[in-house]
Design a protein around this motif. Structure first.
Motif, PDB file in Angstrom:
ATOM      1  N   VAL A  17      -5.853  27.371 -37.285  1.00  0.00           N
ATOM      2  CA  VAL A  17      -4.894  26.514 -37.986  1.00  0.00           C
ATOM      3  C   VAL A  17      -5.484  26.003 -39.303  1.00  0.00           C
ATOM      4  CG1 VAL A  17      -3.628  25.835 -35.909  1.00  0.00           C
ATOM      5  CG2 VAL A  17      -5.610  24.495 -36.659  1.00  0.00           C
ATOM      6  N   ASN A  18      -6.539  26.670 -39.776  1.00  0.00           N
ATOM      7  CA  ASN A  18      -7.204  26.333 -41.036  1.00  0.00           C
ATOM      8  C   ASN A  18      -7.808  24.937 -41.071  1.00  0.00           C
ATOM      9  OD1 ASN A  18      -6.774  28.881 -42.264  1.00  0.00           O
ATOM     10  ND2 ASN A  18      -4.648  28.290 -42.621  1.00  0.00           N
ATOM     11  N   VAL A  19      -8.252  24.467 -39.922  1.00  0.00           N
ATOM     12  CA  VAL A  19      -9.039  23.234 -39.831  1.00  0.00           C
ATOM     13  C   VAL A  19     -10.371  23.682 -39.229  1.00  0.00           C
ATOM     14  CG1 VAL A  19      -9.237  20.944 -38.808  1.00  0.00           C
ATOM     15  CG2 VAL A  19      -6.992  21.817 -39.472  1.00  0.00           C
ATOM     16  N   CYS A  20     -11.236  24.183 -40.076  1.00  0.00           N
ATOM     17  CA  CYS A  20     -12.459  24.848 -39.624  1.00  0.00           C
ATOM     18  C   CYS A  20     -13.637  23.886 -39.662  1.00  0.00           C
ATOM     19  CB  CYS A  20     -12.723  26.082 -40.481  1.00  0.00           C
ATOM     20  SG  CYS A  20     -11.321  27.223 -40.488  1.00  0.00           S
ATOM     21  N   ARG A  21     -13.773  23.143 -38.572  1.00  0.00           N
ATOM     22  CA  ARG A  21     -14.866  22.187 -38.424  1.00  0.00           C
ATOM     23  C   ARG A  21     -15.371  22.272 -36.997  1.00  0.00           C
ATOM     24  NH1 ARG A  21     -11.816  18.395 -41.018  1.00  0.00           N
ATOM     25  NH2 ARG A  21     -10.956  17.796 -39.015  1.00  0.00           N
ATOM     26  N   MET A  22     -16.650  22.537 -36.836  1.00  0.00           N
ATOM     27  CA  MET A  22     -17.223  22.628 -35.498  1.00  0.00           C
ATOM     28  C   MET A  22     -17.661  21.240 -35.035  1.00  0.00           C
ATOM     29  SD  MET A  22     -16.707  25.750 -34.904  1.00  0.00           S
ATOM     30  CE  MET A  22     -17.476  25.983 -33.320  1.00  0.00           C
ATOM     31  N   SER A  23     -17.255  20.864 -33.841  1.00  0.00           N
ATOM     32  CA  SER A  23     -17.628  19.582 -33.273  1.00  0.00           C
ATOM     33  C   SER A  23     -19.047  19.659 -32.721  1.00  0.00           C
ATOM     34  CB  SER A  23     -16.666  19.203 -32.141  1.00  0.00           C
ATOM     35  OG  SER A  23     -17.173  18.114 -31.408  1.00  0.00           O
ATOM     36  N   ALA A  24     -19.880  18.717 -33.130  1.00  0.00           N
ATOM     37  CA  ALA A  24     -21.248  18.664 -32.610  1.00  0.00           C
ATOM     38  C   ALA A  24     -21.242  18.261 -31.136  1.00  0.00           C
ATOM     39  CB  ALA A  24     -22.076  17.680 -33.425  1.00  0.00           C
ATOM     40  N   THR A  25     -20.223  17.544 -30.715  1.00  0.00           N
ATOM     41  CA  THR A  25     -20.129  17.078 -29.332  1.00  0.00           C
ATOM     42  C   THR A  25     -19.705  18.182 -28.377  1.00  0.00           C
ATOM     43  OG1 THR A  25     -19.473  14.910 -30.160  1.00  0.00           O
ATOM     44  CG2 THR A  25     -19.079  15.336 -27.831  1.00  0.00           C
ATOM     45  N   THR A  26     -18.630  18.898 -28.723  1.00  0.00           N
ATOM     46  CA  THR A  26     -18.081  19.909 -27.811  1.00  0.00           C
ATOM     47  C   THR A  26     -18.541  21.325 -28.113  1.00  0.00           C
ATOM     48  OG1 THR A  26     -16.118  20.323 -29.170  1.00  0.00           O
ATOM     49  CG2 THR A  26     -15.978  18.529 -27.523  1.00  0.00           C
ATOM     50  N   GLY A  27     -18.954  21.577 -29.362  1.00  0.00           N
ATOM     51  CA  GLY A  27     -19.301  22.943 -29.761  1.00  0.00           C
ATOM     52  C   GLY A  27     -18.080  23.798 -30.040  1.00  0.00           C
ATOM     53  N   LEU A  28     -16.910  23.166 -30.129  1.00  0.00           N
ATOM     54  CA  LEU A  28     -15.660  23.870 -30.390  1.00  0.00           C
ATOM     55  C   LEU A  28     -15.152  23.557 -31.785  1.00  0.00           C
ATOM     56  CD1 LEU A  28     -13.807  23.016 -27.054  1.00  0.00           C
ATOM     57  CD2 LEU A  28     -14.996  25.151 -27.602  1.00  0.00           C
ATOM     58  N   CYS A  29     -14.372  24.467 -32.332  1.00  0.00           N
ATOM     59  CA  CYS A  29     -13.707  24.198 -33.601  1.00  0.00           C
ATOM     60  C   CYS A  29     -12.695  23.083 -33.349  1.00  0.00           C
ATOM     61  CB  CYS A  29     -13.005  25.451 -34.106  1.00  0.00           C
ATOM     62  SG  CYS A  29     -11.996  25.145 -35.580  1.00  0.00           S
ATOM     63  N   GLU A  30     -12.658  22.097 -34.217  1.00  0.00           N
ATOM     64  CA  GLU A  30     -11.734  20.976 -34.051  1.00  0.00           C
ATOM     65  C   GLU A  30     -10.289  21.367 -34.332  1.00  0.00           C
ATOM     66  OE1 GLU A  30     -13.246  17.712 -36.363  1.00  0.00           O
ATOM     67  OE2 GLU A  30     -15.094  17.624 -35.195  1.00  0.00           O
ATOM     68  N   SER A  61      -7.317  22.580 -25.288  1.00  0.00           N
ATOM     69  CA  SER A  61      -6.536  21.702 -26.153  1.00  0.00           C
ATOM     70  C   SER A  61      -5.651  20.741 -25.366  1.00  0.00           C
ATOM     71  CB  SER A  61      -5.685  22.516 -27.120  1.00  0.00           C
ATOM     72  OG  SER A  61      -4.715  23.271 -26.426  1.00  0.00           O
ATOM     73  N   ALA A  62      -5.374  21.020 -24.101  1.00  0.00           N
ATOM     74  CA  ALA A  62      -4.505  20.155 -23.301  1.00  0.00           C
ATOM     75  C   ALA A  62      -5.008  18.713 -23.232  1.00  0.00           C
ATOM     76  CB  ALA A  62      -4.313  20.744 -21.913  1.00  0.00           C
ATOM     77  N   PRO A  63      -6.288  18.479 -22.958  1.00  0.00           N
ATOM     78  CA  PRO A  63      -6.757  17.081 -22.936  1.00  0.00           C
ATOM     79  C   PRO A  63      -6.624  16.391 -24.297  1.00  0.00           C
ATOM     80  CG  PRO A  63      -8.348  18.506 -21.853  1.00  0.00           C
ATOM     81  CD  PRO A  63      -7.325  19.392 -22.519  1.00  0.00           C
ATOM     82  N   ALA A  64      -6.815  17.119 -25.372  1.00  0.00           N
ATOM     83  CA  ALA A  64      -6.704  16.537 -26.712  1.00  0.00           C
ATOM     84  C   ALA A  64      -5.247  16.151 -27.005  1.00  0.00           C
ATOM     85  CB  ALA A  64      -7.213  17.508 -27.767  1.00  0.00           C
TER      86      ALA A  64
END
Length: 70
Positions: A17-30, A61-64
């Motif tokens: 979705v062109n929001v390319c930021r990796m979360s340091a907490t989860t290790g997933l793209c935000e 993504s469901a919990p988010a």
């Protein structure tokens, strides 16, 4: 989407979705909730593998989506 892929009507689209930021907490793209490995291999992944990644993305993504934004 799944039925269209099974019938060969269209390729599985990227969850990007062109929001390319990796979360340091989860290790997933935000933006798309994929791991860096899933992102890196997407272009070489066959449709069956892409569907599996989509299943993971939806589960991640469901919990988010359930978090209130008041």
């Amino acid at each position: 989407m799944r039925d269209a892929v099974r019938q060969g009507l269209e390729p599985v689209p990227s969850p990007c979705v062109n929001v390319c930021r990796m979360s340091a907490t989860t290790g997933l793209c935000e933006g798309c909730f994929r791991t860096i490995e899933e992102i890196r291999h997407w272009s070489r992944t066959p449709d069956a593998g892409r569907l599996a990644v989509w299943e993971q993305v939806l589960a991640r993504s469901a919990p988010a989506a359930a978090v209130p934004t008041d």
